[in-house]
Design a protein around this motif. Structure first.
Motif, PDB file in Angstrom:
ATOM      1  N   MET A  90       0.853  -1.206   0.000  1.00  0.00           N
ATOM      2  CA  MET A  90       0.000   0.000   0.000  1.00  0.00           C
ATOM      3  C   MET A  90       0.879   1.243   0.000  1.00  0.00           C
ATOM      4  SD  MET A  90      -2.663   1.934   0.452  1.00  0.00           S
ATOM      5  CE  MET A  90      -4.028   0.839   0.697  1.00  0.00           C
ATOM      6  N   VAL A  92       0.769   5.559  -1.277  1.00  0.00           N
ATOM      7  CA  VAL A  92       0.226   6.742  -1.962  1.00  0.00           C
ATOM      8  C   VAL A  92       1.322   7.802  -1.950  1.00  0.00           C
ATOM      9  CG1 VAL A  92      -1.527   8.570  -1.896  1.00  0.00           C
ATOM     10  CG2 VAL A  92      -2.175   6.211  -1.338  1.00  0.00           C
ATOM     11  N   GLY A  98      -4.040  12.130   1.854  1.00  0.00           N
ATOM     12  CA  GLY A  98      -5.101  12.850   2.550  1.00  0.00           C
ATOM     13  C   GLY A  98      -6.310  13.112   1.674  1.00  0.00           C
ATOM     14  N   GLY A 100      -8.133  10.571   0.213  1.00  0.00           N
ATOM     15  CA  GLY A 100      -9.007   9.404   0.162  1.00  0.00           C
ATOM     16  C   GLY A 100      -8.540   8.302  -0.770  1.00  0.00           C
ATOM     17  N   GLN A 103      -7.996   5.045   1.263  1.00  0.00           N
ATOM     18  CA  GLN A 103      -9.254   4.396   1.654  1.00  0.00           C
ATOM     19  C   GLN A 103      -9.927   3.731   0.455  1.00  0.00           C
ATOM     20  OE1 GLN A 103     -11.826   6.585   4.209  1.00  0.00           O
ATOM     21  NE2 GLN A 103     -13.428   5.029   4.083  1.00  0.00           N
ATOM     22  N   ASN A 130       3.067   3.197  12.747  1.00  0.00           N
ATOM     23  CA  ASN A 130       2.666   3.837  11.488  1.00  0.00           C
ATOM     24  C   ASN A 130       1.186   4.217  11.625  1.00  0.00           C
ATOM     25  OD1 ASN A 130       2.023   4.640   8.907  1.00  0.00           O
ATOM     26  ND2 ASN A 130       3.008   2.904   7.886  1.00  0.00           N
ATOM     27  N   ARG A 139     -10.258   2.183   9.975  1.00  0.00           N
ATOM     28  CA  ARG A 139     -11.454   2.834   9.442  1.00  0.00           C
ATOM     29  C   ARG A 139     -12.105   1.974   8.363  1.00  0.00           C
ATOM     30  NH1 ARG A 139      -9.711   8.273   8.176  1.00  0.00           N
ATOM     31  NH2 ARG A 139      -9.158   7.381   6.178  1.00  0.00           N
TER      32      ARG A 139
HETATM   33  C1  LIG Z   1      -0.893   5.162   4.617  1.00  0.00           C
HETATM   34  C2  LIG Z   1      -1.169   5.848   3.284  1.00  0.00           C
HETATM   35  C3  LIG Z   1      -1.291   4.770   2.210  1.00  0.00           C
HETATM   36  C4  LIG Z   1      -2.490   6.620   3.383  1.00  0.00           C
HETATM   37  O1  LIG Z   1      -2.799   7.106   2.086  1.00  0.00           O
HETATM   38  P1  LIG Z   1      -3.832   8.353   1.901  1.00  0.00           P
HETATM   39  O2  LIG Z   1      -4.195   8.416   0.471  1.00  0.00           O
HETATM   40  O3  LIG Z   1      -3.284   9.561   2.531  1.00  0.00           O
HETATM   41  O4  LIG Z   1      -5.085   7.813   2.735  1.00  0.00           O
HETATM   42  P2  LIG Z   1      -6.489   8.518   2.934  1.00  0.00           P
HETATM   43  O5  LIG Z   1      -6.465   9.894   2.344  1.00  0.00           O
HETATM   44  O6  LIG Z   1      -7.552   7.586   2.474  1.00  0.00           O
HETATM   45  O7  LIG Z   1      -6.613   8.582   4.517  1.00  0.00           O
HETATM   46  C5  LIG Z   1      -5.576   9.145   5.254  1.00  0.00           C
HETATM   47  C6  LIG Z   1      -6.087   9.305   6.661  1.00  0.00           C
HETATM   48  O8  LIG Z   1      -4.990   9.132   7.537  1.00  0.00           O
HETATM   49  C7  LIG Z   1      -5.042  10.175   8.476  1.00  0.00           C
HETATM   50  N1  LIG Z   1      -3.693  10.402   8.933  1.00  0.00           N
HETATM   51  C8  LIG Z   1      -2.681  10.948   8.245  1.00  0.00           C
HETATM   52  N2  LIG Z   1      -1.579  10.991   9.028  1.00  0.00           N
HETATM   53  C9  LIG Z   1      -1.947  10.454  10.220  1.00  0.00           C
HETATM   54  C10 LIG Z   1      -1.265  10.223  11.438  1.00  0.00           C
HETATM   55  N3  LIG Z   1       0.012  10.535  11.582  1.00  0.00           N
HETATM   56  N4  LIG Z   1      -1.957   9.655  12.461  1.00  0.00           N
HETATM   57  C11 LIG Z   1      -3.240   9.304  12.326  1.00  0.00           C
HETATM   58  N5  LIG Z   1      -3.945   9.496  11.188  1.00  0.00           N
HETATM   59  C12 LIG Z   1      -3.288  10.076  10.157  1.00  0.00           C
HETATM   60  C13 LIG Z   1      -5.612  11.338   7.732  1.00  0.00           C
HETATM   61  O9  LIG Z   1      -6.147  12.249   8.657  1.00  0.00           O
HETATM   62  C14 LIG Z   1      -6.684  10.648   6.897  1.00  0.00           C
HETATM   63  O10 LIG Z   1      -7.849  10.504   7.644  1.00  0.00           O
HETATM   64  P3  LIG Z   1      -9.123  11.461   7.382  1.00  0.00           P
HETATM   65  O11 LIG Z   1      -9.627  11.123   6.002  1.00  0.00           O
HETATM   66  O12 LIG Z   1     -10.074  11.086   8.464  1.00  0.00           O
HETATM   67  O13 LIG Z   1      -8.600  12.865   7.472  1.00  0.00           O
HETATM   68  C15 LIG Z   1      -0.038   6.868   2.910  1.00  0.00           C
HETATM   69  O14 LIG Z   1       0.136   7.738   3.991  1.00  0.00           O
HETATM   70  C16 LIG Z   1       1.286   6.209   2.576  1.00  0.00           C
HETATM   71  O15 LIG Z   1       1.513   5.786   1.444  1.00  0.00           O
HETATM   72  N6  LIG Z   1       2.220   6.154   3.548  1.00  0.00           N
HETATM   73  C17 LIG Z   1       3.576   5.658   3.322  1.00  0.00           C
HETATM   74  C18 LIG Z   1       3.607   4.175   3.013  1.00  0.00           C
HETATM   75  C19 LIG Z   1       2.895   3.363   4.052  1.00  0.00           C
HETATM   76  O16 LIG Z   1       2.976   3.608   5.245  1.00  0.00           O
HETATM   77  N7  LIG Z   1       2.169   2.331   3.556  1.00  0.00           N
HETATM   78  C20 LIG Z   1       1.444   1.413   4.407  1.00  0.00           C
HETATM   79  C21 LIG Z   1       2.223   0.149   4.535  1.00  0.00           C
HETATM   80  S1  LIG Z   1       1.369  -0.993   5.637  1.00  0.00           S
END
Ligand SMILES: CC(C)(COP(=O)(O)OP(=O)(O)OC[C@H]1O[C@@H](n2cnc3c(N)ncnc32)[C@H](O)[C@@H]1OP(=O)(O)O)[C@@H](O)C(=O)NCCC(=O)NCCS
Length: 172
Positions: A90, A92, A98, A100, A103, A130, A139
């Motif tokens: 996973m 992004v 942020g 969606g 999700q 993380n 969620r």
């Molecule tokens: C985890 C990840 C995939 C999320 O992608 P994204 O497109 O930002 O996800 P979404 O927009 O659907 O949701 C992000 C949510 O995380 C929340 N969020 C962001 N940083 C956060 C933190 N430090 N603590 C808690 N929540 C957090 C945001 O508030 C958002 O929630 P909301 O919609 O209620 O505001 C992205 O941050 C990523 O690629 N991270 C690096 C790689 C990684 O960690 N991959 C997972 C491997 S298991």
């Protein structure tokens, strides 16, 4: 934003996106950028096998024509484990976070798992601490069921992995 299944023709964009992810977030992934960079394009194309019975499927999130996110499902092959699939890879891109995409990718993969004959559970692991990823998974319906200590060695440090699961079909 659009989300669709990635096909072998997407292999170059998928490879570039994931190498960026492994490089930026070595704590989040078990594979290293160097390990994956050494693999031929055919390895990435195979991962994007378009057949309906492929043992892996990967979906991508797009902004216009640009691939900005991806995540995959590995279906288990052995008869006694075919009720489970693993969510992997996973990622992004920072500029698209942020919004969606994460999700939507998880939701689409859960639908894909539910549509696959016999699959009842999706599992994943996420590095302890993380918060962005674990919050996203919770969620979407995942629950933690254990923490694996010393799961990943990163330089001189060890990281723990939280194991999570989500039912996508009735279990009895
Ligand atoms: C985890 C990840 C995939 C999320 O992608 P994204 O497109 O930002 O996800 P979404 O927009 O659907 O949701 C992000 C949510 O995380 C929340 N969020 C962001 N940083 C956060 C933190 N430090 N603590 C808690 N929540 C957090 C945001 O508030 C958002 O929630 P909301 O919609 O209620 O505001 C992205 O941050 C990523 O690629 N991270 C690096 C790689 C990684 O960690 N991959 C997972 C491997 S298991």
């Amino acid at each position: 934003m659009t989300v669709r299944r990635l096909l072998p023709a997407d292999a170059e964009a998928y490879r570039a996106l994931m190498l960026e992810g492994y490089t930026r977030h070595p704590d989040a992934f078990t594979s290293t950028a160097a390990e994956r960079e050494a693999l031929p394009l055919s390895w990435w194309q195979k991962r994007l096998d378009a057949s309906p019975t492929a043992d892996q499927v990967v979906f991508g999130a797009f902004e216009g024509d640009a691939l900005v996110g991806a995540a995959g499902l590995q279906f288990q092959a052995r008869e006694k484990a075919r009720h489970k699939a693993d969510l992997f890879g996973m990622y992004v891109a920072p500029s698209a976070r942020g919004g969606g995409h994460g999700q939507k990718l998880v939701d689409v993969l859960l639908d894909e798992a539910a549509a696959r004959e016999g699959v009842r559970i999706v599992q994943l692991t996420v590095t302890e601490g993380n918060a962005a990823a674990q919050t996203l998974y919770e969620r979407c319906g995942f629950k933690p069921f254990g923490v694996e200590p010393y799961a990943v060695a990163l330089g001189d440090a060890y990281l723990s992995k939280v194991h999570m699961w989500c039912a996508v079909a009735a279990l009895d």
